[in-house]
Design a protein around this motif. Sequence first.
Motif, PDB file in Angstrom:
ATOM      1  N   GLY A  26     -45.503 -15.411 -83.820  1.00 43.13           N
ATOM      2  CA  GLY A  26     -44.868 -15.965 -85.014  1.00 43.13           C
ATOM      3  C   GLY A  26     -43.458 -15.431 -85.229  1.00 43.13           C
ATOM      4  N   ASP A  27     -43.264 -14.157 -84.932  1.00 42.98           N
ATOM      5  CA  ASP A  27     -41.944 -13.562 -85.121  1.00 42.98           C
ATOM      6  C   ASP A  27     -40.949 -14.094 -84.093  1.00 42.98           C
ATOM      7  N   ALA A  28     -41.401 -14.249 -82.851  1.00 42.77           N
ATOM      8  CA  ALA A  28     -40.528 -14.751 -81.782  1.00 42.77           C
ATOM      9  C   ALA A  28     -40.081 -16.188 -82.084  1.00 42.77           C
ATOM     10  N   ILE A  29     -41.045 -17.042 -82.419  1.00 45.96           N
ATOM     11  CA  ILE A  29     -40.737 -18.451 -82.694  1.00 45.96           C
ATOM     12  C   ILE A  29     -39.957 -18.578 -84.014  1.00 45.96           C
ATOM     13  N   MET A 167     -44.204 -12.429 -92.233  1.00 49.92           N
ATOM     14  CA  MET A 167     -45.621 -12.438 -92.611  1.00 49.92           C
ATOM     15  C   MET A 167     -46.527 -12.044 -91.430  1.00 49.92           C
ATOM     16  N   THR A 168     -46.298 -12.639 -90.264  1.00 45.34           N
ATOM     17  CA  THR A 168     -47.202 -12.375 -89.138  1.00 45.34           C
ATOM     18  C   THR A 168     -46.998 -10.963 -88.578  1.00 45.34           C
ATOM     19  N   ASN A 202     -50.994 -22.759 -93.103  1.00 47.48           N
ATOM     20  CA  ASN A 202     -50.659 -23.302 -91.785  1.00 47.48           C
ATOM     21  C   ASN A 202     -50.942 -22.307 -90.661  1.00 47.48           C
ATOM     22  N   ILE A 203     -50.727 -21.034 -90.937  1.00 40.59           N
ATOM     23  CA  ILE A 203     -50.896 -20.017 -89.891  1.00 40.59           C
ATOM     24  C   ILE A 203     -52.347 -19.518 -89.809  1.00 40.59           C
ATOM     25  N   TYR A 204     -52.959 -19.258 -90.965  1.00 42.18           N
ATOM     26  CA  TYR A 204     -54.247 -18.552 -90.949  1.00 42.18           C
ATOM     27  C   TYR A 204     -55.478 -19.435 -91.140  1.00 42.18           C
TER      28      TYR A 204
END
Length: 335
Positions: A26-29, A167-168, A202-204
């Motif tokens: 998540g941080d990379a994207i 967040m991630t 959306n993520i979790y």
Amino acid sequence: MNIKEVKELLTTPKNIVITAHKNPDGDAIGSSLALHHYLLSLGHQSTVIMPNEYPDFLKWIPGEEHIVKFSLDTPLAQSKIKEADLIFTLDFNLLSRSGEMENDLKSSNAVFLMIDHHQQPDDYAKFMFSDTTMSSTCQMIYHFIEKLDHLDMISAEIATCIYVGIMTDTGSFRFRSTTSTTHRVVADLIDKGADNTKIHENIYDTNTISRLQLKGVALNNLRVLPEYQVAYISLSQKELDQNKFKKGDTEGFVNFGLSIDGIKFAAIFIENKKDGIIKISLRSKGDFSVNEFSRDHFEGGGHHNAAGGKSNLSLSDTVDKFISILPSYKNVLNQ
Ligand SMILES: [Mn+2]
């Protein structure tokens, strides 16, 4: 990083490539796309290239549909790298972490800019913004834009991208790297249009029945070594296959061990038959450095409390090796 020189560099339109580490998270994207939208609004050409595929729960982040995946679209990615005047490398600090892209990056004549929060950065970049105290590369992108006096250019899209990575990478704002500044940044992102509830969903909230069942297998395989305050999980290729494993399905599983009262150090060992390796994730609480542990024993590294590694041994031999190393850390772990 000499921000004046970077500012100068960005005053004329450039051909820019933004890239991040293999198996992007998540941080990379999030950081790559945030920077991408920002650079586009400054009038630059920008392409985001990721070394390989990433989990489905990241496939909604604004601009994600335009990401070029090096492993799937190699010729296009190679020509973009060749044409680039500037290359931003985000959320990693060793070119080898870019996987198959390494040689193309190494042979590029572009000016390299690194923005990253991992330990022990390599010195390939002309401009380096490296800070291991930062929660995430996404937070650093916010500060980068801030240094360029452009906070007013943070759109809802950019705010959303940055929010995802903070967040991630902070386990939803709970890890030690989460500071009052992190919360101030996040507050500002919400003011700028990041829909925090929607982003969390959306993520979790993206489980499938097979992922939940894989979680059951992982919990069943969880072992505790109370004498070392250690917990670990192993997952074989067979167990992954039986539960229709997809990339990203085991994300966060390593934290189950760490959530047990009294556990300071948790590990997960995941067999990958295709690559012929065991993938390892390590987490700790407090002073025990999994970065050093991984560098010393499992060809990896990362952060003080979160690191990755790998092993070429079989799954059971890897677990045996892990257990056999623990006695030499007994004092540190029981402090
Ligand atoms: Mn990160």
